[in-house]
Design a protein around this motif. Structure first.
Motif, short mmCIF file in Angstrom:
data_model
loop_
_atom_site.label_atom_id
_atom_site.label_comp_id
_atom_site.label_asym_id
_atom_site.label_seq_id
_atom_site.Cartn_x
_atom_site.Cartn_y
_atom_site.Cartn_z
N ARG B 114 118.44 65.99 -59.20
CA ARG B 114 117.43 65.27 -58.43
C ARG B 114 116.09 65.99 -58.44
N ALA B 115 115.03 65.23 -58.48
CA ALA B 115 113.70 65.82 -58.33
C ALA B 115 113.55 66.30 -56.88
N LYS B 116 112.73 67.29 -56.69
CA LYS B 116 112.50 67.87 -55.36
C LYS B 116 112.00 66.79 -54.40
N GLY B 117 112.65 66.72 -53.24
CA GLY B 117 112.18 65.79 -52.22
C GLY B 117 112.73 64.38 -52.34
N ILE B 118 113.55 64.15 -53.36
CA ILE B 118 114.13 62.81 -53.55
C ILE B 118 115.51 62.76 -52.89
N HIS B 119 115.74 61.70 -52.08
CA HIS B 119 117.06 61.54 -51.46
C HIS B 119 118.11 61.20 -52.51
N ARG B 120 117.84 60.15 -53.26
CA ARG B 120 118.82 59.63 -54.22
C ARG B 120 118.09 59.03 -55.41
N PRO B 121 118.56 59.31 -56.62
CA PRO B 121 117.99 58.58 -57.75
C PRO B 121 118.36 57.10 -57.65
N ALA B 122 117.58 56.27 -58.29
CA ALA B 122 117.82 54.82 -58.25
C ALA B 122 117.63 54.24 -59.64
N LEU B 123 118.23 53.08 -59.86
CA LEU B 123 118.07 52.36 -61.12
C LEU B 123 117.10 51.21 -60.90
N ALA B 124 116.01 51.25 -61.66
CA ALA B 124 115.00 50.19 -61.56
C ALA B 124 115.06 49.35 -62.83
N LEU B 125 115.17 48.03 -62.67
CA LEU B 125 115.28 47.17 -63.84
C LEU B 125 114.16 46.14 -63.87
N PRO B 126 113.28 46.22 -64.87
CA PRO B 126 112.27 45.17 -65.02
C PRO B 126 112.94 43.90 -65.53
N LEU B 127 112.89 42.84 -64.71
CA LEU B 127 113.55 41.59 -65.06
C LEU B 127 112.56 40.66 -65.72
N PRO B 128 112.98 40.02 -66.81
CA PRO B 128 112.07 39.07 -67.44
C PRO B 128 111.91 37.82 -66.56
N THR B 129 110.70 37.35 -66.39
CA THR B 129 110.45 36.10 -65.66
C THR B 129 109.51 35.26 -66.52
N LEU B 130 109.10 34.10 -66.02
CA LEU B 130 108.15 33.27 -66.77
C LEU B 130 106.81 33.98 -66.89
N GLY B 131 106.48 34.82 -65.91
CA GLY B 131 105.23 35.58 -65.98
C GLY B 131 105.53 37.03 -66.35
N ASP B 132 104.90 37.96 -65.65
CA ASP B 132 105.15 39.38 -65.92
C ASP B 132 106.53 39.78 -65.39
N PRO B 133 107.10 40.86 -65.95
CA PRO B 133 108.40 41.28 -65.45
C PRO B 133 108.34 41.72 -63.98
N VAL B 134 109.44 41.50 -63.27
CA VAL B 134 109.57 41.93 -61.88
C VAL B 134 110.60 43.04 -61.85
N THR B 135 110.21 44.19 -61.31
CA THR B 135 111.12 45.34 -61.29
C THR B 135 111.95 45.34 -60.01
N LEU B 136 113.26 45.22 -60.19
CA LEU B 136 114.18 45.26 -59.06
C LEU B 136 114.73 46.68 -58.97
N VAL B 137 114.65 47.27 -57.75
CA VAL B 137 115.13 48.64 -57.58
C VAL B 137 115.75 48.75 -56.19
N ASP B 138 116.97 49.07 -56.06
CA ASP B 138 117.94 49.64 -56.95
C ASP B 138 118.90 48.55 -57.46
N VAL B 139 119.30 48.63 -58.73
CA VAL B 139 120.25 47.62 -59.22
C VAL B 139 121.67 48.17 -59.32
N GLY B 140 121.98 49.25 -58.62
CA GLY B 140 123.38 49.64 -58.60
C GLY B 140 123.68 51.12 -58.52
N ALA B 141 122.68 51.98 -58.49
CA ALA B 141 122.98 53.41 -58.40
C ALA B 141 123.51 53.78 -57.01
N ASN B 142 123.02 53.07 -55.99
CA ASN B 142 123.39 53.39 -54.61
C ASN B 142 123.92 52.16 -53.90
N VAL B 143 125.23 52.00 -53.86
CA VAL B 143 125.82 50.82 -53.24
C VAL B 143 125.50 50.81 -51.75
#
Lengths: 353, 353
Positions: B114-143
């Motif tokens: 982990r980087a200093k000061g970070i509680h938990r790493p997370a998975l961020a996923l840029p989702l394709p949409t009709l416009g610009d991608p939308v980044t959803l975070v967290d997609v599963g690293a921390n249930v």
């Protein structure tokens, strides 16, 4: 015996008259007595003289009230409250509230009250898919729910599938982030264990185990259990993505003359596809766990959706969905046990725990 | 300075050679040094003589291990572990792990840490949409995730959007079951309050507030924050619904000769639409909150997706996404404070709390 359905008409986007048109259709299709609550003149203009449809003048709408529970307490004369109180008074068997989930839930809890042994009422929504509808429960009545509550939601959904949706042996699943029993939050893992125990070799429910988000639309189960927060997000994501894909296809079909011709030729088939995933077909969301069944068709429904809601509410009452939930929960020992103090004092089935 | 990317090749559905083909594309497109970990002969057959691409023989794959953390501990020679250890050893700057989220997360936590000061790493996923991608975070690293964790996820997603996705002032939102600040579980309400405070008048992040499920696909925000359970369900529901609608449209387009002709004429435009919502375009999921950036392209990606992942991993490292997250969290006082005992003993930045 003819089922009486109390219908609140004031929350429909197209206005009370559209709900009245739905009632007219329902009265022609099923042996049902319908009492419409709303602005009398507007309703009578549609249903005057229609056999089996009555009107009660209750023009005040609290469908859009920001605090539904407060609105229900402050406005006993509101159309929703009067419709639902007609059920608790025994004048109607079941209720249909167009486009007002929050007030329906609040008024249902306050006046119809929780059925004996039920922790919390839940909203079950049959979602249209390419195959048979998949009932998601809870879609928002309980933003936070304990494992015992979720177990009951599974039985509620199964009873709805059997009585209203015509599924003889519903397949019940739990929504999680993986199929393994260990996947999910600690609450989800606990619900998996509890539902698995209670549904092992069950006579008329099949236990599927965990399903993932992509299984909801694929029809891997007839009933998918989740808490009201995740259920609401799931439902809205489904709506949003369907909308986005439809928009994308429409844009593609108007992007150049050849594509436009293609779109034109394809249109009748696409319309049949669209009709096959019609959200109005299942009548709306079902409020389960109260002493009587309630149905909440979406506010943007047309008369056809309101007609379906009324007919299916009557069918659910006729099929004794409420009794079935109770019997199923009792058989597996999943009814809420009254607290010791309530037993001593005689269980008054208090609306809050 | 040339960025070095360590790439594990053994989790791709199409095999290690497909990842090697992606590396070849990436090397031609960006100033990047790539070290491929996997079966040497198979990889060399593709990249031998390609400037900037090296191969380390590490044929053992733990991509499909049922218990990733155990597999990472038991198999230090596995391709994933060797790739990620090359980052912690300073031989590479960032890592790309094809198709193995669990092992990447486990090995990343264990070796890169982990980087200093970070509680938990997370998975961020840029989702394709009709416009610009939308980044959803967290997609599963921390249930399960606490409010403080979710606050950090918001800043992680914003830093990713700025450095990798080219959004100068990302709009950050919180996923809930309604737009009002009071909507959601008690944790969600708390995150709304905390994020609102920390993002008020923020120099380079815009606070949107709550969004609902249907807003994810509509692009109402650039970054949508949620816990890993809800994020995983959201992601899978999106995949499932897209798939179902595409299947429905395809069925409609083959249901009769006229529709088939229409489908044929429409096909080029539909293919362009499909390409515009290509999940490979954004390179995959981003593992944020470790001392180095990691990218996890989906196992079913083609060479194009792997090439994107490698180029964007290098871009993220170059743009100092990890430093940016730290600086942003420090500025608003949202870094994890070491427990008192750790301060006394000198914070060793332990991997678990």
């Amino acid at each position: 015996m003819t089922v009486t359905v109390a219908v609140d008409t004031t929350g429909a986007d197209l206005g009370p008259a559209e709900v009245a048109e739905g009632a007219k259709l329902a009265a022609a299709r099923a042996d049902v007595r319908i009492v419409l609550f709303g602005p009398e003149a507007e309703l009578r203009a549609v249903v005057d003289g229609v056999p089996g449809v009555e009107v009660v003048d209750a023009p005040l709408s609290i469908a859009k009230a920001p605090d539904p529970a407060l609105a229900v307490r402050q406005h006993p004369e509101a159309s929703i409250v009067r419709a639902i109180r007609s059920v608790s008074a025994g004048d109607a068997d079941t209720f249909v509230v167009a486009g007002a989930t929050g007030p329906a839930l609040a008024a249902g809890l306050m006046h119809v009250r929780r059925a004996k042994g039920i922790h919390r009422p839940a909203l079950a929504l049959p979602l249209p898919t390419l195959g048979d509808p998949v009932t998601l429960v809870d879609v928002g009545a309980n933003v936070e729910a304990r494992p015992d509550h979720l177990v009951q939601f599974g039985f509620m959904g199964a009873a709805l599938a059997r009585t209203v949706l015509g599924v003889p042996r519903p397949r019940v699943a739990l929504l999680s982030n993986g199929e393994e029993p260990t996947k999910g939050t600690s609450d989800v893992v606990e619900v998996h264990r509890l539902l698995g125990e209670r549904l092992a070799d069950h006579p008329h429910i099949e236990w599927v185990g965990n399903v993932e988000g992509n299984d909801v639309a694929s029809g891997a189960a007839d009933v998918v259990v989740t808490d009201g927060f995740t259920g609401n997000v799931t439902l809205k994501v489904m709506e949003g993505v369907s909308q986005a894909v439809v928009t994308g296809v429409r844009q593609a079909a108007t992007s150049n003359p050849v594509a436009m011709l293609g779109g034109l030729l394809l249109k009748p088939s696409l319309n049949r596809f669209k009709a096959s995933i019609d959200p109005e077909a299942s009548g709306g969301a079902y409020l389960l766990g109260l002493k009587s069944l309630g149905v909440v068709p979406h506010g943007r429904f047309s008369r056809e959706g309101f007609a379906r809601a009324i007919v299916l509410a009557a069918q659910g009452h006729d099929g004794r969905v409420t009794d079935l939930i109770h019997a199923d929960l009792e058989a597996v020992g999943a009814l809420r046990r009254p607290p010791a103090s309530a037993v001593a004092a005689g269980d008054r089935d208090r609306p809050s725990e």
